[in-house]
Write an enzyme that holds these catalytic residues in place. Structure first.
Site, PDB file in Angstrom:
ATOM      1  N   SER A 223      -7.952  -3.284  -6.475  1.00  0.00           N
ATOM      2  CA  SER A 223      -7.387  -4.069  -7.796  1.00  0.00           C
ATOM      3  C   SER A 223      -7.377  -2.996  -8.903  1.00  0.00           C
ATOM      4  CB  SER A 223      -8.093  -5.082  -8.147  1.00  0.00           C
ATOM      5  OG  SER A 223      -9.565  -4.639  -8.366  1.00  0.00           O
ATOM      6  N   CYS A 224      -8.142  -2.221  -9.296  1.00  0.00           N
ATOM      7  CA  CYS A 224      -8.202  -1.703 -10.513  1.00  0.00           C
ATOM      8  C   CYS A 224      -7.616  -0.102 -10.559  1.00  0.00           C
ATOM      9  CB  CYS A 224      -9.581  -1.490 -11.204  1.00  0.00           C
ATOM     10  SG  CYS A 224     -10.799  -0.612 -10.503  1.00  0.00           S
ATOM     11  N   GLY A 225      -7.807   0.547  -9.174  1.00  0.00           N
ATOM     12  CA  GLY A 225      -7.469   1.884  -9.122  1.00  0.00           C
ATOM     13  C   GLY A 225      -8.610   2.941  -9.536  1.00  0.00           C
TER      14      GLY A 225
END
Length: 282
Positions: free
Chosen positions: A114-116
Site C-alpha cells: 500500500s505505501c511503497g
C-alpha cells in the site's frame, strides 16, 4: 513458488439472496531481497517476475543502472531453518568490481503493497541521483488523443485483474502508442519495478523514448522510479502527489494525471504534449 491467484471461501449477498461459493483472489506474499547474501529489503508482492522485481528495485535505489552490473539473481535454497526453499527470498549477486552500498539498519527498508518505500531516514535520502538523466533529444511529442487511448490498452492487457479485480498494473508504451511491456502486482510500485527490472536484464535502459502508464495514482515514489530509469513521461489514471509534481518539475519529467478518456491534467513537462491551442491562465 507461490501462485498469482488463490481461492477462498466467500459468502455472497446479492439483492437479499445469500449463497456460498469460492472466490479468486490475488496472492500476496513477502519477498526478501538480498544483495550479495545480505538482507536489504522486504516487499509484499504478487509472486511472479521476482527476479525482475529485485533488479528494478535496485535500479530505483541507485545500486545498479546496467544489466552488466548483475552477475546473477537466484532464489535462496534452504531459506528456512529446515532447509525448505520458499521461493520468497531472492539474492542479487553483483558483478565483480561493482561497489556494494553500505547496508545498515537505516539503509534496510520495508515496503508494503500500500505505501511503497517506508523507513527512509529523510526525504533527501529518497531523492537518489539518477544514473540515467532524462535525455530524450529531440523530446518525444505525444498527441493528447494517443494518451487518451492508453488506459484502455492497459486494461485490455490485465489478465489477472480480470479474474480478481485486485491488482495494480504498469505498462510501457512507445511514443507511437505501441504496448512494449505490462506487469501486474498487488503493489503499484512493484509493478513498476518489474517493468524496469525486465528492461535492465534486456539491456534496454535508459527508457528514453518510452511512456510509463500506471493504473492508480502517481506518488513521489513512482515518479522517482520513472526518473531513475530515464523515462521521460509518466501518466496516471488518478491524481499525483505534490512531491511527485515537484520532482517532475526538477528533473524534466512529463507528468500527466487524471488520464480518463479525453480528459487529463498535465502537471509538468508540457513541452512533450502536442497541444493545438495556447494554454490560457485561469
Amino acid at each position: 513458488m507461490g501462485r498469482v491467484t488463490e481461492r477462498r471461501r466467500t459468502i455472497r449477498i446479492r439483492d437479499g439472496a445469500v449463497s456460498m461459493r469460492p472466490d479468486t483472489l490475488v496472492a500476496e506474499e513477502p519477498l526478501e531481497i538480498r544483495l550479495n547474501g545480505k538482507p536489504l529489503a522486504i516487499t509484499m508482492r504478487t509472486p511472479g517476475d521476482d527476479f525482475a522485481l529485485a533488479a528494478g528495485f535496485l535500479v530505483s535505489e541507485g545500486v545498479i543502472g546496467d544489466g552488466s552490473e548483475v552477475q546473477g539473481i537466484f532464489y535462496c535454497a534452504g531459506a528456512t531453518a529446515d532447509g525448505v526453499n520458499t521461493y520468497n527470498v531472492v539474492d542479487v549477486k553483483l558483478a565483480p568490481g561493482v561497489p556494494v552500498p553500505d547496508i545498515t539498519l537505516e539503509r534496510n527498508v520495508y515496503t508494503t503493497s500500500s505505501c511503497g518505500l517506508c523507513g527512509k531516514a529523510s526525504l533527501d535520502a529518497v531523492r537518489t541521483t539518477t544514473r540515467h538523466p532524462i535525455a530524450d533529444a529531440p523530446p518525444i511529442r505525444v498527441e493528447p488523443a494517443l494518451l487518451a487511448a492508453l488506459p484502455d490498452r492497459l486494461r485490455a492487457a490485465q489478465r489477472v485483474f480480470d479474474r480478481t479485480g485486485g491488482l495494480h498494473a504498469a505498462a510501457l508504451f512507445s511514443e507511437t502508442g505501441e504496448l512494449l511491456d505490462v506487469r501486474e502486482d498487488v503493489g503499484r510500485h512493484n509493478a513498476v519495478d518489474k517493468l524496469v527490472g525486465r528492461a535492465l536484464t534486456d539491456h534496454r535502459l535508459p527508457l528514453s523514448r518510452a511512456i510509463l502508464l500506471v493504473s492508480g495514482r502517481a506518488s513521489f515514489e513512482l515518479a522517482q522510479k520513472a526518473v531513475m530509469a530515464g523515462v521521460p513521461m509518466l501518466a496516471a489514471v488518478s491524481a499525483p502527489s505534490s512531491l511527485a509534481v515537484d520532482l517532475a518539475a526538477e528533473t524534466g519529467l512529463t507528468l500527466v494525471g487524471f488520464l480518463r478518456g479525453p480528459s487529463m491534467n498535465v502537471y509538468a513537462g508540457e513541452h512533450r504534449i502536442a497541444l493545438e491551442t495556447t494554454v490560457g491562465q485561469v
